[in-house]
Scaffold this motif. Structure first.
Motif, PDB file in Angstrom:
ATOM      1  N   VAL A  79       0.857  -1.181   0.000  1.00  0.00           N
ATOM      2  CA  VAL A  79       0.000   0.000   0.000  1.00  0.00           C
ATOM      3  C   VAL A  79       0.896   1.234   0.000  1.00  0.00           C
ATOM      4  N   PRO A  80       0.615   2.249  -0.846  1.00  0.00           N
ATOM      5  CA  PRO A  80       1.440   3.458  -0.843  1.00  0.00           C
ATOM      6  C   PRO A  80       1.430   4.157   0.512  1.00  0.00           C
ATOM      7  N   PHE A  81       2.506   4.863   0.787  1.00  0.00           N
ATOM      8  CA  PHE A  81       2.689   5.510   2.097  1.00  0.00           C
ATOM      9  C   PHE A  81       1.623   6.578   2.359  1.00  0.00           C
ATOM     10  N   ASN A  82       1.162   7.257   1.290  1.00  0.00           N
ATOM     11  CA  ASN A  82       0.245   8.387   1.494  1.00  0.00           C
ATOM     12  C   ASN A  82      -1.202   7.959   1.705  1.00  0.00           C
ATOM     13  N   ILE A  83      -1.560   6.679   1.451  1.00  0.00           N
ATOM     14  CA  ILE A  83      -2.955   6.256   1.634  1.00  0.00           C
ATOM     15  C   ILE A  83      -3.091   5.110   2.634  1.00  0.00           C
ATOM     16  N   ILE A  84      -1.991   4.655   3.232  1.00  0.00           N
ATOM     17  CA  ILE A  84      -2.085   3.561   4.184  1.00  0.00           C
ATOM     18  C   ILE A  84      -2.824   4.040   5.437  1.00  0.00           C
ATOM     19  N   THR A 126       3.579   9.140  12.025  1.00  0.00           N
ATOM     20  CA  THR A 126       4.201   9.416  10.718  1.00  0.00           C
ATOM     21  C   THR A 126       5.402  10.328  10.873  1.00  0.00           C
ATOM     22  N   ASP A 127       5.243  11.413  11.646  1.00  0.00           N
ATOM     23  CA  ASP A 127       6.367  12.341  11.857  1.00  0.00           C
ATOM     24  C   ASP A 127       7.505  11.661  12.589  1.00  0.00           C
ATOM     25  N   CYS A 128       7.164  10.830  13.551  1.00  0.00           N
ATOM     26  CA  CYS A 128       8.208  10.135  14.313  1.00  0.00           C
ATOM     27  C   CYS A 128       8.952   9.150  13.438  1.00  0.00           C
ATOM     28  N   GLN A 132      -3.731  -2.209   6.796  1.00  0.00           N
ATOM     29  CA  GLN A 132      -4.807  -1.736   5.926  1.00  0.00           C
ATOM     30  C   GLN A 132      -6.021  -2.626   6.170  1.00  0.00           C
ATOM     31  N   ARG A 133      -7.128  -2.024   6.581  1.00  0.00           N
ATOM     32  CA  ARG A 133      -8.332  -2.764   6.975  1.00  0.00           C
ATOM     33  C   ARG A 133      -8.036  -3.751   8.116  1.00  0.00           C
ATOM     34  N   ARG A 188       6.292   0.723   0.744  1.00  0.00           N
ATOM     35  CA  ARG A 188       7.581   1.177   0.219  1.00  0.00           C
ATOM     36  C   ARG A 188       7.868   2.580   0.740  1.00  0.00           C
ATOM     37  N   TYR A 189       9.138   2.805   1.048  1.00  0.00           N
ATOM     38  CA  TYR A 189       9.556   4.075   1.646  1.00  0.00           C
ATOM     39  C   TYR A 189      10.733   4.616   0.843  1.00  0.00           C
TER      40      TYR A 189
END
Length: 239
Positions: free
Chosen positions: A124-129, A146-148, A221-222, A229-230
């Motif tokens: 799953v992409p990082f921006n929608i997980i 996310t910030d951490c 996810q769900r 991926r990062y």
């Protein structure tokens, strides 16, 4: 002794008179030719003219003969016609009605709801997980996690990366960038590491540092663990 010319013998003085006389003479000749009448000559008799008789050609009269069409002969009639009595009995089939009576009881089986499994992608992409991977020691809301995560990965790479390596490679001065891409699998392990750098030794160093990242809590996810991926950019200056 010079010879003097008599002015009376100069013909140029009478040029206008000669022109007028010539014009009058020309008009007179034209007028006479137009008034002169001419007549056609009469020709005598041409003699006896004989015409040859035309040959008459007899054209035979032809008649169209219609071909005779043979008449179709009817098939011969049978001598005797036998009447066969139908002695076979026909069994009538009875169609049963499918309508139900109000007094009859209807049995209904229990309805079992089938569970539909939702197709969740492996990565799953990082921006929608829905739930980002958790770096060891991070806690809080989704934004805080996310910030951490970003801060912990960045500080870990900068701490482990060999900054003095770029100075020994003879790179031109200026700002350089390295892009490190890796996958956090459904078990939280760091896998499929790759990098893009301005020098092969810098690429090897970036991959080596990424392998030292600790195991994390995988993203979800769900409610199910998934891979993610990062991409990490590394910037440094070469003097």
């Amino acid at each position: 002794m010079e010879i003097k010319k008599n002015p009376k013998s100069n013909l140029e003085n009478y040029s206008k008179l000669f022109i007028q006389l010539g014009l009058v003479l020309a008009l007179f000749v034209v007028y006479v030719s137009m008034e002169n009448k001419t007549y056609d000559k009469q020709v005598g008799s041409l003699g006896d003219v004989t015409m040859e008789d035309l040959l008459e050609e007899d054209i035979p009269i032809t008649e169209r003969v219609e071909p005779e069409i043979p008449k179709a002969t009817p098939p011969p009639a049978p001598e005797e016609i036998e009447v066969v009595e139908d002695e076979k009995e026909v069994e009538e089939t009875v169609i049963e009605t499918t309508e139900t009576d109000e007094t009859e009881a209807i049995e209904v089986e229990d309805i079992v709801e089938a569970e539909i499994e939702e197709d969740i992608p492996e990565d799953v992409p990082f921006n929608i997980i829905e739930e980002v991977p958790v770096f060891p020691g991070c806690s809080g809301s989704k934004q805080e996690l996310t910030d951490c995560l970003n801060e912990k990965i960045r500080s870990h790479v900068l701490k482990k990366f060999n900054n003095e390596l770029a100075a020994d490679l003879g790179l031109p001065p200026g700002k350089k960038k390295i892009y490190v891409v890796f996958r956090i699998d459904p078990k939280g392990n760091i896998t499929e590491i790759n990098a893009r750098a301005p020098h092969p030794r810098l690429k090897q160093e970036a991959i080596r540092v990424a392998k030292t990242l600790p195991k994390m809590t995988p993203g979800k996810q769900r409610g199910k663990p998934v891979g993610m991926r990062y991409t990490l950019p590394i910037s440094f200056n070469v003097e």
